[in-house]
Design an enzyme around this catalytic site. Sequence first.
Site, mmCIF file in Angstrom:
data_model
loop_
_atom_site.group_PDB
_atom_site.id
_atom_site.type_symbol
_atom_site.label_atom_id
_atom_site.label_comp_id
_atom_site.label_asym_id
_atom_site.label_seq_id
_atom_site.Cartn_x
_atom_site.Cartn_y
_atom_site.Cartn_z
ATOM 1 N N ASP A 137 0.684 -1.096 -0.137
ATOM 2 C CA ASP A 137 -0.038 0.011 -0.033
ATOM 3 C C ASP A 137 0.862 1.115 0.074
ATOM 4 O OD1 ASP A 137 -2.353 1.247 0.039
ATOM 5 O OD2 ASP A 137 -3.375 -0.062 1.670
ATOM 6 N N GLU A 152 -0.539 1.786 -5.006
ATOM 7 C CA GLU A 152 -0.326 3.244 -4.826
ATOM 8 C C GLU A 152 -1.320 4.287 -5.434
ATOM 9 O OE1 GLU A 152 1.793 5.827 -7.373
ATOM 10 O OE2 GLU A 152 0.307 4.657 -8.042
ATOM 11 N N TRP A 153 -2.422 3.727 -5.874
ATOM 12 C CA TRP A 153 -3.794 4.223 -6.191
ATOM 13 C C TRP A 153 -3.601 5.188 -7.561
ATOM 14 C CZ3 TRP A 153 -2.690 7.061 -0.859
ATOM 15 C CH2 TRP A 153 -2.817 6.212 -0.009
ATOM 16 N N ASP A 158 -9.384 4.040 -3.849
ATOM 17 C CA ASP A 158 -10.148 2.782 -3.482
ATOM 18 C C ASP A 158 -11.702 3.133 -4.108
ATOM 19 O OD1 ASP A 158 -7.951 2.309 -2.093
ATOM 20 O OD2 ASP A 158 -8.700 2.787 -0.015
#
Length: 407
Positions: free
Chosen positions: A155, A188-189, A210
Amino acid sequence: MKVNPVKKILLASLLCLACCGQLFAQKFEELAQTPPMGWNSWNTFQTNIDLPLLKGMVDTFVSSGMKDAGYTYFVLDDGWMAMQRDMDGNLVADPKKFPNGMKEFADYVHSKGLKFGIYNCAGTLTCAGYPGTRGYEYQDARLYASWGVDYLKFDWCNTDGINAIEAYKTMSKAIRAAGRPMIFSLCEWGQHKPWRWAKDVGQLWRSTGDIGVGFEKNISKGDWTALSVLSILDQQDSIRQYAGPGHWNDPDMLEVGNGMKYNEDKAHFSLWCMLAAPLMAGNDLRKMSDQTRSILTNKELIALDQDPLGVEAFRFYAFDGIEIWVKPLANNELGVCFLNRSGKPQKVSYDWKDHVINDALSNTSIDFNQTTYKLRDLWAKKDLGTTAKPFSQVIPADDVVVMRLTK
């Protein structure tokens, strides 16, 4: 026998290059040739996990038909570790949640014929405030290898001042040095456009923030926003060229069975399969309805996701709130998804012969005036005739018709 000095130097140089190649190699290339499939603990349980609950979930994973449908990875998300490392700097499984340590649980997962995944973070702390990996990459990778970990979700919380590319490359090298093949999932979005640099670093990378339990609208969570299925979908078309066997765009985990309507769940699953997305379920498997099970274990849909060509769908055509997504498949076949996002039922009348499908990425070119394809409805599980006649059907709001086209 005397060896020519030039040959000696050349041989030594080749050996050195081989060793350096091993030393600085990144990910394990043979993994994830199709998008990984599994289950992750976060969406339903967050950090409220323990050994009895998870063993029961593993058992249900197998008995529910998920394993038989192709789901392989059982991934333990945030909250599995103690709040402090031990005196040697090692991560420790929370002794209340896992009294006999993590190796016991990993062995249990493996005993059921599944692969075991675990979670940590590139920052100093995980998103839930547990010890992160920053500064401990090689030590943590060796620990995971000793436990038999097959998949690492990594994450991006608590990373102020940390360079994303450097952090993820370091962890990738640490996994390689530990010697156990593990899928490396970069979470890492999409903030640093990992699709541009992560192909040699990991097997998949998150392409968005998310996901939440919403089909059309994003959901405010106070200090952050959970993205809807359609919001995430709209971010995928422009990056499809970066995905393929061994390196996948990840639009986040599945919310099927977590509170959306049946048709929304069905559309969500269909779109993720069309996108060649990793399929990580996140529902409570013990309470899964027959409808939810029928969605998650639809092998004809899963076959689209797992197609060996590994090409993502693209938005081919749009009219009156209807979108047509096309996924080139192996053997010159096609996946075609009609998505109704108009907010009301829509009758679709679509003449295949009016539209030539061209996709430079997969070198696909199909003129239905020249070639006739058979139509297979993957949700109704029935044949619909051929492309010689127009397709005509009413599609409910927020629903899909998905077909496989074969010659």
